[in-house]
Design a protein around this motif. Structure first.
Motif, PDB file in Angstrom:
ATOM      1  N   ARG A  25      -1.310  40.863 -44.377  1.00 35.61           N
ATOM      2  CA  ARG A  25      -1.130  40.662 -42.936  1.00 35.61           C
ATOM      3  C   ARG A  25      -1.741  41.753 -42.092  1.00 35.61           C
ATOM      4  O   ARG A  25      -1.776  41.650 -40.870  1.00 35.61           O
ATOM      5  CB  ARG A  25       0.362  40.563 -42.622  1.00 35.61           C
ATOM      6  CG  ARG A  25       0.966  39.348 -43.236  1.00 35.61           C
ATOM      7  CD  ARG A  25       2.411  39.244 -42.938  1.00 35.61           C
ATOM      8  NE  ARG A  25       2.906  38.047 -43.598  1.00 35.61           N
ATOM      9  CZ  ARG A  25       4.139  37.657 -43.561  1.00 35.61           C
ATOM     10  NH1 ARG A  25       5.021  38.359 -42.909  1.00 35.61           N
ATOM     11  NH2 ARG A  25       4.513  36.567 -44.185  1.00 35.61           N
ATOM     12  N   TRP A  26      -2.208  42.811 -42.705  1.00 40.33           N
ATOM     13  CA  TRP A  26      -2.819  43.904 -41.953  1.00 40.33           C
ATOM     14  C   TRP A  26      -4.193  43.536 -41.430  1.00 40.33           C
ATOM     15  O   TRP A  26      -4.655  44.091 -40.434  1.00 40.33           O
ATOM     16  CB  TRP A  26      -2.934  45.158 -42.819  1.00 40.33           C
ATOM     17  CG  TRP A  26      -1.612  45.781 -43.081  1.00 40.33           C
ATOM     18  CD1 TRP A  26      -0.835  45.630 -44.195  1.00 40.33           C
ATOM     19  CD2 TRP A  26      -0.887  46.631 -42.201  1.00 40.33           C
ATOM     20  NE1 TRP A  26       0.325  46.338 -44.054  1.00 40.33           N
ATOM     21  CE2 TRP A  26       0.321  46.968 -42.835  1.00 40.33           C
ATOM     22  CE3 TRP A  26      -1.148  47.135 -40.936  1.00 40.33           C
ATOM     23  CZ2 TRP A  26       1.261  47.786 -42.248  1.00 40.33           C
ATOM     24  CZ3 TRP A  26      -0.208  47.963 -40.357  1.00 40.33           C
ATOM     25  CH2 TRP A  26       0.976  48.280 -41.004  1.00 40.33           C
ATOM     26  N   ILE A  27      -4.883  42.654 -42.127  1.00 36.95           N
ATOM     27  CA  ILE A  27      -6.243  42.290 -41.723  1.00 36.95           C
ATOM     28  C   ILE A  27      -6.203  40.915 -41.060  1.00 36.95           C
ATOM     29  O   ILE A  27      -6.041  39.893 -41.712  1.00 36.95           O
ATOM     30  CB  ILE A  27      -7.199  42.289 -42.934  1.00 36.95           C
ATOM     31  CG1 ILE A  27      -7.113  43.618 -43.677  1.00 36.95           C
ATOM     32  CG2 ILE A  27      -8.620  41.988 -42.484  1.00 36.95           C
ATOM     33  CD1 ILE A  27      -7.428  44.842 -42.832  1.00 36.95           C
ATOM     34  N   THR A  28      -6.348  40.925 -39.743  1.00 41.34           N
ATOM     35  CA  THR A  28      -6.290  39.714 -38.935  1.00 41.34           C
ATOM     36  C   THR A  28      -7.533  39.651 -38.055  1.00 41.34           C
ATOM     37  O   THR A  28      -8.371  40.551 -38.081  1.00 41.34           O
ATOM     38  CB  THR A  28      -5.040  39.731 -38.034  1.00 41.34           C
ATOM     39  OG1 THR A  28      -5.166  40.825 -37.111  1.00 41.34           O
ATOM     40  CG2 THR A  28      -3.763  39.873 -38.847  1.00 41.34           C
ATOM     41  N   ASP A  29      -7.609  38.620 -37.244  1.00 39.63           N
ATOM     42  CA  ASP A  29      -8.716  38.503 -36.300  1.00 39.63           C
ATOM     43  C   ASP A  29      -8.776  39.710 -35.373  1.00 39.63           C
ATOM     44  O   ASP A  29      -9.858  40.207 -35.053  1.00 39.63           O
ATOM     45  CB  ASP A  29      -8.574  37.218 -35.479  1.00 39.63           C
ATOM     46  CG  ASP A  29      -8.733  35.964 -36.323  1.00 39.63           C
ATOM     47  OD1 ASP A  29      -9.238  36.057 -37.461  1.00 39.63           O
ATOM     48  OD2 ASP A  29      -8.353  34.885 -35.837  1.00 39.63           O
ATOM     49  N   ALA A  30      -7.612  40.216 -34.955  1.00 42.41           N
ATOM     50  CA  ALA A  30      -7.577  41.395 -34.072  1.00 42.41           C
ATOM     51  C   ALA A  30      -8.140  42.623 -34.787  1.00 42.41           C
ATOM     52  O   ALA A  30      -8.800  43.458 -34.168  1.00 42.41           O
ATOM     53  CB  ALA A  30      -6.151  41.663 -33.606  1.00 42.41           C
ATOM     54  N   SER A  31      -7.915  42.715 -36.091  1.00 43.14           N
ATOM     55  CA  SER A  31      -8.444  43.839 -36.870  1.00 43.14           C
ATOM     56  C   SER A  31      -9.966  43.849 -36.834  1.00 43.14           C
ATOM     57  O   SER A  31     -10.592  44.907 -36.775  1.00 43.14           O
ATOM     58  CB  SER A  31      -7.986  43.755 -38.326  1.00 43.14           C
ATOM     59  OG  SER A  31      -6.603  43.641 -38.422  1.00 43.14           O
TER      60      SER A  31
END
Length: 97
Positions: free
Chosen positions: A35-41
């Motif tokens: 969950r740490w790597i998302t579109d926002a990331s």
């Protein structure tokens, strides 16, 4: 599916320490980032001008819409998005990398 829905996107303010500390990185492996790597990331990674290689293998919370940010990584030469949920729309965005 076989994974939980993503939590709320990580605000850029929380990503800032990472970006501040690794802004000169040329290679980054964020595989299986959960969950740490998302579109926002992906938006935060755009500030890493020297990033030439990025592995996002098994980052299942990335979407086709978020992949539109990848062409902002102007120095990117190698990108691994295997085993992600990215589909046909993402292929068009990736062609701009």
């Amino acid at each position: 599916g076989d994974h939980d829905a993503p939590a709320a996107p990580m605000p850029c303010a929380l990503m800032f320490p990472l970006v501040r500390d690794v802004w000169r990185a040329s290679e980054m492996d964020l595989s299986d980032g959960g969950r740490w790597i998302t579109d926002a990331s992906l938006g935060a990674l755009a500030y890493l001008d020297g990033l030439a290689s990025l592995r996002l293998t098994l980052c299942r919370f990335l979407t086709d819409s978020g992949s539109a940010q990848l062409p902002r990584l102007s120095g990117l030469q190698a990108l691994d998005v295997s085993w992600t949920e990215l589909g046909d729309r993402a292929a068009g965005h990736l062609a701009g990398c």
